[in-house]
Design a protein around this motif. Structure first.
Motif, PDB file in Angstrom:
ATOM      1  N   ALA A 237       0.979  -1.464   0.188  1.00  0.00           N
ATOM      2  CA  ALA A 237      -0.333  -0.415   0.344  1.00  0.00           C
ATOM      3  C   ALA A 237       1.052   1.473   0.079  1.00  0.00           C
ATOM      4  CB  ALA A 237      -1.225  -0.264   1.438  1.00  0.00           C
ATOM      5  N   ARG A 238       2.162   1.013   0.362  1.00  0.00           N
ATOM      6  CA  ARG A 238       3.236   2.110   0.350  1.00  0.00           C
ATOM      7  C   ARG A 238       3.097   2.907  -0.962  1.00  0.00           C
ATOM      8  NH1 ARG A 238       7.502  -0.365   4.753  1.00  0.00           N
ATOM      9  NH2 ARG A 238       5.967  -0.535   6.451  1.00  0.00           N
ATOM     10  N   ALA A 239       3.315   4.186  -0.846  1.00  0.00           N
ATOM     11  CA  ALA A 239       3.271   5.581  -2.556  1.00  0.00           C
ATOM     12  C   ALA A 239       4.158   4.325  -3.525  1.00  0.00           C
ATOM     13  CB  ALA A 239       2.791   6.203  -2.698  1.00  0.00           C
ATOM     14  N   TRP A 240       5.555   4.806  -2.440  1.00  0.00           N
ATOM     15  CA  TRP A 240       6.549   4.040  -3.122  1.00  0.00           C
ATOM     16  C   TRP A 240       7.491   3.017  -3.979  1.00  0.00           C
ATOM     17  CZ3 TRP A 240      10.370   0.198  -2.298  1.00  0.00           C
ATOM     18  CH2 TRP A 240       9.898  -0.132  -1.365  1.00  0.00           C
ATOM     19  N   VAL A 241       6.412   2.252  -3.142  1.00  0.00           N
ATOM     20  CA  VAL A 241       6.366   0.193  -4.044  1.00  0.00           C
ATOM     21  C   VAL A 241       5.210   0.354  -5.509  1.00  0.00           C
ATOM     22  CG1 VAL A 241       5.507  -1.799  -3.709  1.00  0.00           C
ATOM     23  CG2 VAL A 241       6.490  -0.916  -1.353  1.00  0.00           C
ATOM     24  N   ARG A 242       4.220   1.142  -5.035  1.00  0.00           N
ATOM     25  CA  ARG A 242       3.351   1.117  -5.965  1.00  0.00           C
ATOM     26  C   ARG A 242       4.441   1.618  -7.663  1.00  0.00           C
ATOM     27  NH1 ARG A 242      -2.069  -0.098  -6.052  1.00  0.00           N
ATOM     28  NH2 ARG A 242      -2.170   1.471  -8.435  1.00  0.00           N
ATOM     29  N   ARG A 243       4.376   2.957  -7.331  1.00  0.00           N
ATOM     30  CA  ARG A 243       5.028   3.411  -8.083  1.00  0.00           C
ATOM     31  C   ARG A 243       6.246   3.205  -9.058  1.00  0.00           C
ATOM     32  NH1 ARG A 243       4.729   9.921  -5.139  1.00  0.00           N
ATOM     33  NH2 ARG A 243       2.567  10.000  -5.690  1.00  0.00           N
ATOM     34  N   SER A 244       6.883   2.379  -7.986  1.00  0.00           N
ATOM     35  CA  SER A 244       8.653   2.097  -8.818  1.00  0.00           C
ATOM     36  C   SER A 244       8.109   0.744  -9.882  1.00  0.00           C
ATOM     37  CB  SER A 244       9.006   1.046  -7.901  1.00  0.00           C
ATOM     38  OG  SER A 244      10.071   2.204  -6.685  1.00  0.00           O
ATOM     39  N   ALA A 245       7.072   0.257  -9.057  1.00  0.00           N
ATOM     40  CA  ALA A 245       6.598  -1.179  -9.946  1.00  0.00           C
ATOM     41  C   ALA A 245       5.668  -0.604 -11.730  1.00  0.00           C
ATOM     42  CB  ALA A 245       4.972  -1.650  -9.056  1.00  0.00           C
ATOM     43  N   GLY A 246       4.892   0.789 -11.074  1.00  0.00           N
ATOM     44  CA  GLY A 246       4.533   1.358 -12.582  1.00  0.00           C
ATOM     45  C   GLY A 246       5.612   1.932 -13.001  1.00  0.00           C
ATOM     46  N   VAL A 247       6.687   2.526 -12.801  1.00  0.00           N
ATOM     47  CA  VAL A 247       7.457   2.933 -13.860  1.00  0.00           C
ATOM     48  C   VAL A 247       8.442   1.557 -14.277  1.00  0.00           C
ATOM     49  CG1 VAL A 247      10.405   4.238 -13.126  1.00  0.00           C
ATOM     50  CG2 VAL A 247       8.016   5.173 -12.156  1.00  0.00           C
ATOM     51  N   ILE A 248       8.971   0.536 -13.864  1.00  0.00           N
ATOM     52  CA  ILE A 248       8.986  -0.761 -14.499  1.00  0.00           C
ATOM     53  C   ILE A 248       8.964  -0.746 -15.350  1.00  0.00           C
ATOM     54  CG2 ILE A 248       9.798  -2.711 -14.512  1.00  0.00           C
ATOM     55  CD1 ILE A 248      10.615  -2.261 -11.660  1.00  0.00           C
ATOM     56  N   VAL A 249       7.194  -0.957 -15.259  1.00  0.00           N
ATOM     57  CA  VAL A 249       6.137  -1.647 -16.459  1.00  0.00           C
ATOM     58  C   VAL A 249       6.185  -0.109 -17.628  1.00  0.00           C
ATOM     59  CG1 VAL A 249       3.603  -1.928 -16.641  1.00  0.00           C
ATOM     60  CG2 VAL A 249       4.682  -2.293 -14.426  1.00  0.00           C
ATOM     61  N   LEU A 250       6.171   0.835 -17.240  1.00  0.00           N
ATOM     62  CA  LEU A 250       5.956   2.435 -17.945  1.00  0.00           C
ATOM     63  C   LEU A 250       7.480   2.341 -19.092  1.00  0.00           C
ATOM     64  CD1 LEU A 250       4.883   4.977 -19.362  1.00  0.00           C
ATOM     65  CD2 LEU A 250       6.111   6.016 -17.227  1.00  0.00           C
ATOM     66  N   ALA A 251       8.778   2.351 -18.296  1.00  0.00           N
ATOM     67  CA  ALA A 251       9.647   1.804 -18.899  1.00  0.00           C
ATOM     68  C   ALA A 251       9.675   0.485 -20.132  1.00  0.00           C
ATOM     69  CB  ALA A 251      11.167   0.940 -18.157  1.00  0.00           C
ATOM     70  N   PHE A 252       8.435  -0.952 -19.662  1.00  0.00           N
ATOM     71  CA  PHE A 252       8.879  -1.832 -20.873  1.00  0.00           C
ATOM     72  C   PHE A 252       8.238  -1.464 -22.047  1.00  0.00           C
ATOM     73  CE2 PHE A 252       8.447  -4.645 -17.647  1.00  0.00           C
ATOM     74  CZ  PHE A 252       9.695  -5.035 -17.448  1.00  0.00           C
ATOM     75  N   GLY A 253       7.014  -0.102 -22.367  1.00  0.00           N
ATOM     76  CA  GLY A 253       6.699   0.167 -23.116  1.00  0.00           C
ATOM     77  C   GLY A 253       7.660   0.871 -24.018  1.00  0.00           C
ATOM     78  N   LEU A 254       8.469   1.832 -23.082  1.00  0.00           N
ATOM     79  CA  LEU A 254       8.843   2.827 -24.169  1.00  0.00           C
ATOM     80  C   LEU A 254      10.178   2.307 -24.453  1.00  0.00           C
ATOM     81  CD1 LEU A 254       9.596   5.707 -20.820  1.00  0.00           C
ATOM     82  CD2 LEU A 254       8.396   6.270 -23.458  1.00  0.00           C
ATOM     83  N   LEU A 255      10.726   1.417 -23.571  1.00  0.00           N
ATOM     84  CA  LEU A 255      11.501   0.437 -24.647  1.00  0.00           C
ATOM     85  C   LEU A 255      11.059  -0.122 -26.170  1.00  0.00           C
ATOM     86  CD1 LEU A 255      13.488  -1.496 -21.886  1.00  0.00           C
ATOM     87  CD2 LEU A 255      14.009   0.366 -23.662  1.00  0.00           C
ATOM     88  N   GLY A 256       9.878  -0.172 -25.366  1.00  0.00           N
ATOM     89  CA  GLY A 256       9.193  -1.127 -27.378  1.00  0.00           C
ATOM     90  C   GLY A 256       8.826   0.110 -27.995  1.00  0.00           C
ATOM     91  N   LEU A 257       8.531   1.029 -28.275  1.00  0.00           N
ATOM     92  CA  LEU A 257       8.350   2.360 -28.957  1.00  0.00           C
ATOM     93  C   LEU A 257       9.559   2.830 -29.305  1.00  0.00           C
ATOM     94  CD1 LEU A 257       5.655   4.650 -27.461  1.00  0.00           C
ATOM     95  CD2 LEU A 257       5.240   3.253 -29.261  1.00  0.00           C
TER      96      LEU A 257
END
Length: 284
Positions: A237-257
């Motif tokens: 539930a901690r904000a930094w855990v969710r944001r860290s996971a989200g940034v990693i997923v975001l990076a996958f999409g950016l790498l694909g582009l």
């Protein structure tokens, strides 16, 4: 299709599963039949352990909780039930992926007949990675658009909920699997985004593998959540855990582009970047 990034998306996105489905996990646990016992629970055993350098001759007392056959049996029953829930959930994900991939296969065959295969593949590849970017923004809570997708599926869940109620109490492994299979159709923006990726997989079996890989990625966290209760939910539930996971997923999409933009000559090794890119099965 490269399934590694799909698995990692499920693993990183499982922090959202805990936030959304943590209450469901708890409800499923409470749906278990009450355990009747004619004997009171054993009191914690205590042993006296002398310190290496005792202070004023006072021994340290370390409480040890007794774990007997009844406790081990209860743990085993809980584990079987949690495994059953998740087996059913993954089965539903796989079925949905097969349906999505099968629909896409028909569309691709039509595009092939019309000579649009190459442009259709490129569009599918771009859409797939844009979905990952949106999912990353959703997990970081920088964008909440996917919550509207969850509202679209609320009607389906309203129809399935009465069937789920008939399976309570969950007193057999078969009931656990059936209840988990209904849980797999719960409205969830993250699952819907994975389904859109499966739609771009190019065939029914590739779509099924895509959703199975995604589901297996969510499995470790949800298994631990099912056994440990609120402790794990408090952590994720901690904000930094969710944001860290989200940034990693975001990076996958950016790498694909980056890959589809063909800018690997700027120092990005194509062999390395391809490992972390989601691409349709027919993609180049």
């Amino acid at each position: 299709m490269n399934l590694l990034p799909i698995f990692l998306v499920g693993l990183m996105g499982s922090v959202h599963c805990i936030g959304m489905c943590g209450g469901i996990v708890g409800a499923l646990s409470s749906a278990a039949p009450a355990r009747a016992s004619g004997r009171p629970a054993p009191a914690p055993a205590q042993v006296c352990v002398m310190a290496a350098q005792p202070v004023r001759g006072t021994p340290r007392v370390i409480p040890l909780h007794f774990v007997g056959p009844a406790q081990l049996q209860a743990f085993g029953q809980d584990l079987v039930r949690v495994l059953g829930y998740n087996l059913g959930r993954l089965s539903s994900y796989t079925l949905a992926g097969a349906l999505a991939g099968g629909i896409a296969a028909g569309l691709l065959r039509g595009a092939d007949v019309l000579g649009w295969m190459a442009p259709a593949q490129t569009v599918a590849y771009v859409i797939t990675n844009l979905i990952l970017i949106l999912l990353g923004l959703y997990l970081t809570q920088w964008w909440s658009g996917m919550s509207r997708m969850e509202q679209l599926g609320s009607g389906l869940w309203a129809r399935l909920r009465p069937h789920a109620a008939r399976l309570v109490p969950v007193d057999t492994p078969a009931k656990a699997v059936l209840l988990g299979s209904l849980w797999g159709w719960l409205p969830c923006g993250m699952v819907y985004s994975a389904l859109l990726t499966a739609l771009m997989a190019g065939s029914a079996w590739q779509g099924a593998l895509t959703m199975l890989s995604f589901g297996v990625g969510t499995l470790p966290v949800l298994l631990v959540a099912g056994m440990s209760g609120a402790r794990l939910r408090q952590l994720v539930a901690r904000a930094w855990v969710r944001r860290s996971a989200g940034v990693i997923v975001l990076a996958f999409g950016l790498l694909g582009l980056l890959r589809v933009a063909e800018i690997g000559g700027l120092g990005i090794a194509r062999g390395w970047i391809d490992v972390f890119c989601v691409s349709p099965v027919h993609g180049g």
